[in-house]
Write a protein that holds these residues in place. Sequence first.
Motif, PDB file in Angstrom:
ATOM      1  N   LYS A   6       3.177  14.222  -2.289  1.00 44.18           N
ATOM      2  CA  LYS A   6       3.826  13.635  -1.121  1.00 44.18           C
ATOM      3  C   LYS A   6       4.127  14.721  -0.105  1.00 44.18           C
ATOM      4  O   LYS A   6       4.430  15.858  -0.459  1.00 44.18           O
ATOM      5  CB  LYS A   6       5.124  12.949  -1.528  1.00 44.18           C
ATOM      6  N   LYS A   7       4.068  14.358   1.176  1.00 44.95           N
ATOM      7  CA  LYS A   7       4.396  15.309   2.239  1.00 44.95           C
ATOM      8  C   LYS A   7       5.906  15.455   2.332  1.00 44.95           C
ATOM      9  O   LYS A   7       6.635  14.469   2.297  1.00 44.95           O
ATOM     10  CB  LYS A   7       3.840  14.850   3.583  1.00 44.95           C
ATOM     11  N   VAL A   8       6.356  16.703   2.468  1.00 43.75           N
ATOM     12  CA  VAL A   8       7.778  17.002   2.592  1.00 43.75           C
ATOM     13  C   VAL A   8       7.988  17.711   3.915  1.00 43.75           C
ATOM     14  O   VAL A   8       7.256  18.635   4.261  1.00 43.75           O
ATOM     15  CB  VAL A   8       8.248  17.903   1.419  1.00 43.75           C
ATOM     16  N   PHE A   9       9.002  17.276   4.669  1.00 43.92           N
ATOM     17  CA  PHE A   9       9.388  17.896   5.932  1.00 43.92           C
ATOM     18  C   PHE A   9      10.777  18.489   5.744  1.00 43.92           C
ATOM     19  O   PHE A   9      11.670  17.830   5.221  1.00 43.92           O
ATOM     20  CB  PHE A   9       9.425  16.857   7.057  1.00 43.92           C
ATOM     21  N   SER A  10      10.957  19.727   6.180  1.00 42.29           N
ATOM     22  CA  SER A  10      12.253  20.373   6.022  1.00 42.29           C
ATOM     23  C   SER A  10      12.402  21.465   7.066  1.00 42.29           C
ATOM     24  O   SER A  10      11.420  21.968   7.608  1.00 42.29           O
ATOM     25  CB  SER A  10      12.365  20.977   4.614  1.00 42.29           C
ATOM     26  N   ASP A  11      13.688  21.826   7.333  1.00 41.56           N
ATOM     27  CA  ASP A  11      13.934  22.948   8.226  1.00 41.56           C
ATOM     28  C   ASP A  11      14.007  24.250   7.439  1.00 41.56           C
ATOM     29  O   ASP A  11      14.140  25.316   8.014  1.00 41.56           O
ATOM     30  CB  ASP A  11      15.216  22.730   9.039  1.00 41.56           C
ATOM     31  N   GLN A  12      13.924  24.157   6.118  1.00 43.68           N
ATOM     32  CA  GLN A  12      13.895  25.341   5.256  1.00 43.68           C
ATOM     33  C   GLN A  12      12.507  25.466   4.643  1.00 43.68           C
ATOM     34  O   GLN A  12      11.787  24.481   4.504  1.00 43.68           O
ATOM     35  CB  GLN A  12      14.931  25.220   4.148  1.00 43.68           C
ATOM     36  N   GLY A  13      12.153  26.657   4.252  1.00 41.02           N
ATOM     37  CA  GLY A  13      10.844  26.899   3.667  1.00 41.02           C
ATOM     38  C   GLY A  13      10.682  26.208   2.325  1.00 41.02           C
ATOM     39  O   GLY A  13      11.658  25.838   1.683  1.00 41.02           O
ATOM     40  N   PRO A  14       9.437  26.025   1.885  1.00 38.24           N
ATOM     41  CA  PRO A  14       9.201  25.369   0.596  1.00 38.24           C
ATOM     42  C   PRO A  14       9.618  26.273  -0.553  1.00 38.24           C
ATOM     43  O   PRO A  14       9.716  27.490  -0.405  1.00 38.24           O
ATOM     44  CB  PRO A  14       7.692  25.140   0.597  1.00 38.24           C
ATOM     45  N   PRO A  15       9.856  25.696  -1.729  1.00 39.31           N
ATOM     46  CA  PRO A  15      10.186  26.534  -2.887  1.00 39.31           C
ATOM     47  C   PRO A  15       8.994  27.398  -3.281  1.00 39.31           C
ATOM     48  O   PRO A  15       7.855  27.136  -2.890  1.00 39.31           O
ATOM     49  CB  PRO A  15      10.528  25.513  -3.982  1.00 39.31           C
ATOM     50  N   MET A  16       9.250  28.401  -4.064  1.00 40.27           N
ATOM     51  CA  MET A  16       8.202  29.342  -4.451  1.00 40.27           C
ATOM     52  C   MET A  16       7.129  28.684  -5.315  1.00 40.27           C
ATOM     53  O   MET A  16       6.026  29.196  -5.422  1.00 40.27           O
ATOM     54  CB  MET A  16       8.813  30.530  -5.211  1.00 40.27           C
ATOM     55  N   SER A  17       7.436  27.551  -5.929  1.00 39.90           N
ATOM     56  CA  SER A  17       6.454  26.887  -6.788  1.00 39.90           C
ATOM     57  C   SER A  17       5.356  26.182  -5.990  1.00 39.90           C
ATOM     58  O   SER A  17       4.352  25.772  -6.562  1.00 39.90           O
ATOM     59  CB  SER A  17       7.160  25.868  -7.690  1.00 39.90           C
TER      60      SER A  17
END
Length: 179
Positions: free
Chosen positions: A31-42
């Motif tokens: 699924k597409k995720v939108f966030s103002d923070q970066g994605p997790p390292m995984s």
Amino acid sequence: MKISHLLVAACLGTLSLAATAQWQWIDGNGKKVFSDQGPPMSVPEKNIVRRPGGTASTQAPAPSQSQLPSQPATTAASAALPRASASAGLPRPSGVDRDLEERTRRAEDADKARQAAEAERVARAKADNCARARQGRSTFDSGIRIARINANGEREIMDDTARAAESQRLQSIIDSECS
């Protein structure tokens, strides 16, 4: 009134700039995720769709230790490991993958069942052809008179050459269908 409208439009315009500073990536479930923070390292690099500032992700190699910010060597190595192992093609359990595998397996099973049914149908037809050819051959070998209807709709009694030709044709069917 016109100045207030202009101020409202300017405020709305500046608010939309904050929306462009968003990350976009595809998570482990597809699924597409939108966030103002970066994605997790995984999340592997290939799954990062957009970075802040509207730049789309390209297939960039994982940063080497010399390119990482000043961190102790153990922290830099541990930070690079999850992205490297995730992008190395290791299988990740995911609901989407399991559903896809299940649908693929069902389709393969249905295809095998269709092929088996087709093979069975061909085998039955071949056995039926064999039985009919043997019955016809035994009729010709019995010596009784056999009549056929010609193209004009008249009844004709088969002579010895026609009987021999038909007997030979039936024998070739028996040879091919009764193997």
